[in-house]
Write a protein that holds these residues in place. Structure first.
Motif, PDB file in Angstrom:
ATOM      1  N   ILE A  23       0.789  -1.113  -0.061  1.00 15.70           N
ATOM      2  CA  ILE A  23      -0.016   0.008  -0.060  1.00 15.70           C
ATOM      3  C   ILE A  23       0.879   1.189   0.008  1.00 15.70           C
ATOM      4  N   CYS A  24       0.618   2.216  -0.852  1.00 13.40           N
ATOM      5  CA  CYS A  24       1.049   3.483  -0.869  1.00 13.40           C
ATOM      6  C   CYS A  24       2.427   3.306  -1.319  1.00 13.40           C
ATOM      7  N   VAL A  25       3.009   2.943  -2.590  1.00  9.57           N
ATOM      8  CA  VAL A  25       4.063   2.836  -3.165  1.00  9.57           C
ATOM      9  C   VAL A  25       4.185   3.985  -3.929  1.00  9.57           C
ATOM     10  N   LYS A  26       5.451   4.574  -3.857  1.00 12.18           N
ATOM     11  CA  LYS A  26       5.415   5.928  -4.533  1.00 12.18           C
ATOM     12  C   LYS A  26       6.202   5.850  -5.994  1.00 12.18           C
ATOM     13  N   LYS A  27       7.061   4.688  -6.058  1.00 14.34           N
ATOM     14  CA  LYS A  27       7.725   4.949  -7.426  1.00 14.34           C
ATOM     15  C   LYS A  27       7.890   3.119  -7.602  1.00 14.34           C
ATOM     16  N   ILE A  28       7.807   2.628  -8.623  1.00 16.46           N
ATOM     17  CA  ILE A  28       8.321   1.029  -9.127  1.00 16.46           C
ATOM     18  C   ILE A  28       9.396   1.465 -10.355  1.00 16.46           C
ATOM     19  N   VAL A  62      12.250   0.158  -5.720  1.00 15.88           N
ATOM     20  CA  VAL A  62      10.839   0.266  -5.093  1.00 15.88           C
ATOM     21  C   VAL A  62      11.215   1.479  -4.043  1.00 15.88           C
ATOM     22  N   GLU A  63      10.243   2.381  -4.224  1.00 20.02           N
ATOM     23  CA  GLU A  63      10.173   3.629  -3.234  1.00 20.02           C
ATOM     24  C   GLU A  63       8.905   3.668  -2.466  1.00 20.02           C
ATOM     25  N   ILE A  64       9.163   4.023  -1.111  1.00 18.98           N
ATOM     26  CA  ILE A  64       7.893   4.150  -0.180  1.00 18.98           C
ATOM     27  C   ILE A  64       8.265   5.371   0.905  1.00 18.98           C
ATOM     28  N   ASN A  65       7.153   6.004   1.077  1.00 17.24           N
ATOM     29  CA  ASN A  65       7.199   6.871   2.168  1.00 17.24           C
ATOM     30  C   ASN A  65       6.837   6.294   3.498  1.00 17.24           C
ATOM     31  N   TYR A  66       7.630   5.923   4.531  1.00 18.46           N
ATOM     32  CA  TYR A  66       7.586   4.858   5.276  1.00 18.46           C
ATOM     33  C   TYR A  66       6.417   5.166   6.213  1.00 18.46           C
TER      34      TYR A  66
END
Length: 157
Positions: A23-28, A62-66
């Motif tokens: 949930i709420c992945v910023k970038k792939i 893969v980028e997330i806002n933790y």
């Protein structure tokens, strides 16, 4: 002209026989594949000649806002720690239909959205830099071990 927007894209994998939706992945990022080249040049040739060699799958991210209340972010951190090669599924924003998984049949990808699937592991990493006017975030290196396979959605007239 039709275009495929990225809004609504979702990332899934299967861990311990269960489909996990991140949930709420910023970038792939998939990364770009390269191919070896095999030299087949004859001694009497005027220029070198090659045939394409083996695929070297790309390295993406893969980028997330933790969010420490988001259990899928914790699963992502665990997957990075383990280094396990997983099957990844990126579903287009055409629908919100999630894949299903059965131990015998494997993965079932809904035909209502397009899918990019591949095998990869993600590397363990520290959080990104801490800056003013920002949030804690992570960028995981995703090392693919296969090509990206595209499955087009079923379009009904």
């Amino acid at each position: 002209m039709a275009v495929v927007k990225t809004q609504g894209t979702q990332l899934f994998t299967v861990i311990d026989g269960q489909v996990v939706k991140f949930i709420c992945v910023k970038k792939i990022g998939y990364g770009q594949d390269s191919f070896g080249k095999i030299d087949i040049t004859c001694l009497d040739a005027d220029s070198k000649q090659y045939v394409r060699g083996m695929r070297d799958p790309g390295e993406g991210s893969v980028e997330i806002n933790y969010d420490d209340e988001n259990t899928s972010h914790e699963r992502l951190l665990e997957a990075a720690k383990s280094g396990e090669i997983l099957d990844w599924y990126v579903g287009s924003g055409h629908s919100k239909d999630a894949p299903t998984y059965e131990a015998v049949a494997g993965i079932d990808l809904p035909e209502t959205r397009s899918w990019n699937s591949f095998k990869a592991y993600i590397n363990d990493t520290a959080p990104n830099d801490v800056e003013v006017d920002s949030v804690e975030s992570y960028t995981f290196a995703m090392v693919r071990t296969s090509e990206v396979t595209r499955t087009k959605r079923t379009i009904t007239p």
